[in-house]
Design a protein around this motif. Structure first.
Motif, PDB file in Angstrom:
ATOM      1  N   VAL A 276       0.860  -1.182   0.000  1.00  0.00           N
ATOM      2  CA  VAL A 276       0.000   0.000   0.000  1.00  0.00           C
ATOM      3  C   VAL A 276       0.894   1.229   0.000  1.00  0.00           C
ATOM      4  O   VAL A 276       1.773   1.358   0.861  1.00  0.00           O
ATOM      5  N   PHE A 277       0.694   2.127  -0.964  1.00  0.00           N
ATOM      6  CA  PHE A 277       1.493   3.350  -0.962  1.00  0.00           C
ATOM      7  C   PHE A 277       0.704   4.502  -1.580  1.00  0.00           C
ATOM      8  O   PHE A 277      -0.212   4.306  -2.375  1.00  0.00           O
ATOM      9  N   GLU A 278       1.089   5.688  -1.169  1.00  0.00           N
ATOM     10  CA  GLU A 278       0.436   6.914  -1.635  1.00  0.00           C
ATOM     11  C   GLU A 278       1.238   7.489  -2.802  1.00  0.00           C
ATOM     12  O   GLU A 278       2.458   7.642  -2.711  1.00  0.00           O
ATOM     13  N   GLU A 279       0.552   7.817  -3.902  1.00  0.00           N
ATOM     14  CA  GLU A 279       1.201   8.309  -5.113  1.00  0.00           C
ATOM     15  C   GLU A 279       0.605   9.670  -5.483  1.00  0.00           C
ATOM     16  O   GLU A 279      -0.497   9.757  -6.022  1.00  0.00           O
ATOM     17  N   SER A 280       1.337  10.725  -5.180  1.00  0.00           N
ATOM     18  CA  SER A 280       0.852  12.072  -5.488  1.00  0.00           C
ATOM     19  C   SER A 280       0.899  12.317  -6.991  1.00  0.00           C
ATOM     20  O   SER A 280       1.830  11.904  -7.681  1.00  0.00           O
ATOM     21  N   ILE A 281      -0.117  13.026  -7.523  1.00  0.00           N
ATOM     22  CA  ILE A 281      -0.135  13.363  -8.947  1.00  0.00           C
ATOM     23  C   ILE A 281       0.374  14.782  -9.197  1.00  0.00           C
ATOM     24  O   ILE A 281       0.334  15.257 -10.332  1.00  0.00           O
ATOM     25  N   LEU A 282       0.868  15.430  -8.139  1.00  0.00           N
ATOM     26  CA  LEU A 282       1.257  16.834  -8.275  1.00  0.00           C
ATOM     27  C   LEU A 282       2.645  17.016  -8.865  1.00  0.00           C
ATOM     28  O   LEU A 282       3.008  18.131  -9.239  1.00  0.00           O
ATOM     29  N   GLU A 283       3.430  15.949  -8.973  1.00  0.00           N
ATOM     30  CA  GLU A 283       4.766  16.082  -9.541  1.00  0.00           C
ATOM     31  C   GLU A 283       5.019  14.962 -10.532  1.00  0.00           C
ATOM     32  O   GLU A 283       4.750  13.790 -10.259  1.00  0.00           O
ATOM     33  N   HIS A 284       5.508  15.341 -11.725  1.00  0.00           N
ATOM     34  CA  HIS A 284       5.852  14.357 -12.753  1.00  0.00           C
ATOM     35  C   HIS A 284       6.955  14.965 -13.615  1.00  0.00           C
ATOM     36  O   HIS A 284       6.884  16.129 -14.027  1.00  0.00           O
TER      37      HIS A 284
END
Length: 478
Positions: free
Chosen positions: A400-408
């Motif tokens: 289980v992990f959190e994946e932010s979409i604010l940085e790519h």
């Protein structure tokens, strides 16, 4: 022989082979065997082969040697194709092979000659070859040359005359009148029947395959579920969402000692309600148990910063700029933070959409939920600023992990910035569809190149218009 004919016969034969090979003893009284066989056959399904004619099979030389057919076509009768040219070994020379008694390359020609001789024993044989190989005339196979020399010119001419009839049929397919492919559909319904409201989950479809929106929302066509279908990835995702929703509503603090027990209890309740087939539950439940401990661990890492957790929070209808169209939706999870801001989280049991697709707004659901939060659409939360927009990945191995979409690609953005860009793009897209001349293009921006298994691809005749070269225009107004 009729009993084992066709796809159903092959399925029956496989079942019986399995019984014969079974390691467990099958000792039943003779009178019980009909009932036993009926029980064994009942769960089996026969899936006919797709895209092939049952009367035609393409075999290699070995397969053709072992089977008999009414008509056998021997193709590739060119020198260098059948038989193949002897190739020198890059590791051992011919002399080295002879010294250790290995077979010479010419032995393969002898084996190919044997295959040819066996094939010529069929009841009816067609001998075929290509007249050219690349830019040069092709040389007939040595066997074909010997055969024609042996039978003489008169018999050879009679053979060619019969072949000319088949060639004429083949050439007629190319010389017939030209028929245009079906055009790529782009229906343009009148403005009053076009949708005046969307959910956040529909916006990605509107961008990628507008025709699907037309078929579902305007024509009112809903895809039918298969008659026989085991629960799959979509059902697993729905089930896990329901468990986490129930857990969030019943367990206020994930740091409590009984938090894991509460999550397991929520899982048992939702699994019982889902009434899954036993074989599916046997796989999904251990997978959930692996996830449960890691979910609690993840919850505890962020618990100090979270004041209140809201699951399945509904955003009411909100007008999108000057378009006049409204947007609503549900957020899987909204966490209110100590500073007054909020994190919007979306549970994902699969790999799509990717972080890159969400960051570049090809999959704008999370960003649009952030825009709705800023406009106070979540009635129970009020008007708040989003702090984080992230996917919570629930992997099959229990991770289980959190994946932010604010940085790519090292391009960080704030949640408010990304949300407002998604809102502005959506307004522009909806104004575009407010033009009567704008049609709902099929597959404007497909999920994957060459994929044709959408719910409405058959209705849009995708395989036909894409074969005609229209697929190169994909991208449309998206």
């Amino acid at each position: 022989g009729e009993l084992y004919a066709g796809d159903a016969g092959e399925k029956l034969a496989d079942l019986l082979r399995g019984l014969v090979a079974a390691s467990a003893p099958l000792s039943f009284a003779a009178i019980e065997w009909p009932d036993v066989m009926e029980a064994l056959i009942a769960p089996e399904t026969v899936k006919p082969a797709q895209g092939t004619d049952r009367n035609i099979a393409i075999w290699g030389a070995l397969e053709a040697r072992l089977q008999h057919v009414d008509t056998l076509v021997i193709g590739g009768l060119n020198e260098g194709v059948w038989p193949r040219k002897p190739e020198s070994d890059r590791f051992m020379s011919r002399l080295m092979k002879t010294g250790i008694d290995l077979e010479p390359p010419e032995r393969r020609i002898g084996l190919a000659a044997h295959d040819f001789q066996m094939a010529m024993g069929a009841r009816k044989v067609l001998l075929a070859r290509s007249a050219r190989a690349g830019d040069a005339p092709a040389v007939p196979s040595r066997w074909l040359q010997r055969l024609l020399t042996f039978i003489g010119n008169d018999q050879a001419t009679a053979l060619r005359r019969r072949g000319d009839e088949l060639l004429a049929w083949a050439r007629a397919l190319d010389t017939g009148p030209k028929r245009d492919f079906a055009p790529r559909p782009q229906p343009k319904p009148p403005l009053p029947v076009r949708p005046g409201h969307f959910s956040v989950t529909e916006i990605e479809t509107l961008r990628r395959d507008p025709y699907a929106i037309y078929a579902r929302r305007i024509l009112g066509l809903m895809p039918l579920d298969p008659l026989i279908r085991d629960p799959g990835a979509a059902e697993r995702g729905t089930l896990f969402h329901a468990i986490l929703h129930l857990f969030s509503s019943e367990v206020a603090d994930p740091r409590a000692p009984d938090a894991l027990a509460g999550l397991i209890a929520a899982g048992r309740a939702c699994f019982a309600e889902a009434v899954l087939p036993a074989d599916v539950e046997a796989v999904w439940w251990p997978r959930f148990e692996k996830l449960a401990a890691n979910i609690i661990e993840w919850e505890r890492t962020r618990a100090d910063a979270v004041v209140q957790r809201h699951a399945e929070e509904r955003a009411g209808k909100t007008v999108i700029g000057q378009s006049g169209v409204t947007l609503s939706g549900y957020a899987d999870r909204v966490d209110l933070l100590a500073g007054g801001m909020a994190d919007i989280l979306d549970y994902k049991t699969g790999s799509s959409p990717s972080k890159a697709q969400a960051h570049t707004l090809l999959a704008p659901q999370l960003a649009l939920e952030g825009a709705l939060l800023r406009r106070g659409a979540f009635k129970d939360l009020g008007m708040r600023e989003p702090s984080q927009l992230a996917f919570i990945r629930l992997k099959p191995n229990g991770e289980v992990f959190e994946e932010s979409i604010l940085e790519h690609n090292r391009q960080p953005r704030t949640a408010a910035d990304l949300a407002e860009e998604a809102w502005a793009r959506l307004e522009k897209l909806l104004i575009h569809y407010a033009d009567p001349a704008t049609g709902y293009l099929s597959r404007a921006l497909p999920f994957r190149e060459g994929e044709t298994d959408g719910d409405y691809d058959h209705l849009a005749r995708v395989l036909e218009w894409s074969a005609g070269g229209d697929a190169g225009d994909e991208g449309g107004e998206a």
